[in-house]
Design a protein around this motif. Structure first.
Motif, mmCIF file in Angstrom:
data_model
loop_
_atom_site.group_PDB
_atom_site.id
_atom_site.type_symbol
_atom_site.label_atom_id
_atom_site.label_comp_id
_atom_site.label_asym_id
_atom_site.label_seq_id
_atom_site.Cartn_x
_atom_site.Cartn_y
_atom_site.Cartn_z
ATOM 1 N N THR A 1 51.288 -52.346 -34.504
ATOM 2 C CA THR A 1 51.127 -53.784 -34.256
ATOM 3 C C THR A 1 52.279 -54.319 -33.418
ATOM 4 O OG1 THR A 1 49.963 -54.013 -36.350
ATOM 5 C CG2 THR A 1 50.850 -56.033 -35.375
ATOM 6 N N GLU A 2 53.488 -53.896 -33.753
ATOM 7 C CA GLU A 2 54.660 -54.361 -33.002
ATOM 8 C C GLU A 2 54.601 -53.910 -31.545
ATOM 9 O OE1 GLU A 2 59.541 -54.188 -33.376
ATOM 10 O OE2 GLU A 2 58.301 -53.149 -34.853
ATOM 11 N N VAL A 3 54.187 -52.678 -31.328
ATOM 12 C CA VAL A 3 54.076 -52.162 -29.966
ATOM 13 C C VAL A 3 53.017 -52.945 -29.187
ATOM 14 C CG1 VAL A 3 53.395 -50.152 -28.586
ATOM 15 C CG2 VAL A 3 54.892 -49.859 -30.561
ATOM 16 N N MET A 4 51.888 -53.200 -29.823
ATOM 17 C CA MET A 4 50.817 -53.935 -29.148
ATOM 18 C C MET A 4 51.252 -55.360 -28.807
ATOM 19 S SD MET A 4 48.740 -51.528 -28.911
ATOM 20 C CE MET A 4 47.251 -52.232 -28.296
ATOM 21 N N LYS A 5 51.969 -56.020 -29.723
ATOM 22 C CA LYS A 5 52.471 -57.373 -29.451
ATOM 23 C C LYS A 5 53.453 -57.366 -28.288
ATOM 24 C CE LYS A 5 51.905 -59.423 -34.040
ATOM 25 N NZ LYS A 5 52.600 -59.976 -35.222
ATOM 26 N N TYR A 6 54.324 -56.362 -28.259
ATOM 27 C CA TYR A 6 55.299 -56.261 -27.176
ATOM 28 C C TYR A 6 54.605 -56.062 -25.835
ATOM 29 C CZ TYR A 6 58.793 -54.322 -24.070
ATOM 30 O OH TYR A 6 59.582 -54.081 -22.982
ATOM 31 N N LEU A 7 53.670 -55.113 -25.780
ATOM 32 C CA LEU A 7 52.963 -54.857 -24.523
ATOM 33 C C LEU A 7 52.193 -56.093 -24.057
ATOM 34 C CD1 LEU A 7 51.634 -51.230 -25.125
ATOM 35 C CD2 LEU A 7 53.436 -51.943 -23.540
ATOM 36 N N THR A 8 51.607 -56.816 -25.000
ATOM 37 C CA THR A 8 50.879 -58.037 -24.650
ATOM 38 C C THR A 8 51.831 -59.086 -24.092
ATOM 39 O OG1 THR A 8 49.219 -57.574 -26.340
ATOM 40 C CG2 THR A 8 49.361 -59.841 -25.543
ATOM 41 N N ALA A 9 52.992 -59.249 -24.718
ATOM 42 C CA ALA A 9 53.976 -60.230 -24.241
ATOM 43 C C ALA A 9 54.475 -59.857 -22.847
ATOM 44 C CB ALA A 9 55.143 -60.323 -25.223
#
Length: 158
Positions: free
Chosen positions: A71-79
């Protein structure tokens, strides 16, 4: 889990700092001066179930907090893709007479990095699936003997 004594808690917490049991034992039990005695007693403490369980729990917490989850990786990539983050770069500016100074400036993330984040997200959600179209007609007659197939091939070549 059985409660730890105050000294056992000090030992376990000190042990977690650098995983040096001898040093941790000497910190928890300052009256012990010899390394050999501290090493032997520390080894015994590390075999006690309640101390081992406490240390294992703390190591698990440290691991869980320090390693990014999906989840953290996905949020980072989205940001990154949405340009919601800034990156710091060092800028050197001339001040005249051959002098210059460096300062840190925040700037938008490059289009290349944003595209890479979008690509990684797309791969995660299978947006870029290779589609292969095949149009083939194959007739297989498994009753023919190998000899007759070879004969046909020989006739076609002539």
């Amino acid at each position: 889990m059985a409660k730890l004594t105050d000294k056992q808690m000090i030992f376990a917490n000190e042990y977690l700092v650098d995983l040096n049991a001898t040093r941790a034992y000497k910190k928890a039990y300052p009256n012990v001066k010899k390394d050999s005695a501290a090493r032997a007693n520390a080894s015994k403490l590390l075999t006690k179930a309640n101390i081992k369980n406490y240390i294992d729990e703390q190591l698990k917490k440290i691991e869980d907090e320090s390693i990014a989850n999906a989840t953290e990786v996905m949020k980072y990539l989205t940001a990154v893709m949405r340009n919601e983050l800034k990156e710091e770069v060092v800028v050197v500016e001339g001040e005249g007479e051959g002098c210059s100074s460096a300062r840190i400036v925040k700037k938008d993330i490059s289009a290349k990095d944003r595209n890479k984040a979008a690509e990684l997200l797309g791969k995660r959600y299978r947006l870029f699936v290779d589609k292969v179209e095949s149009d083939s007609n194959v007739n297989v007659n498994s009753t023919k003997k190998l000899d007759s197939i070879l004969e046909q091939l020989g006739e076609d070549e002539e």
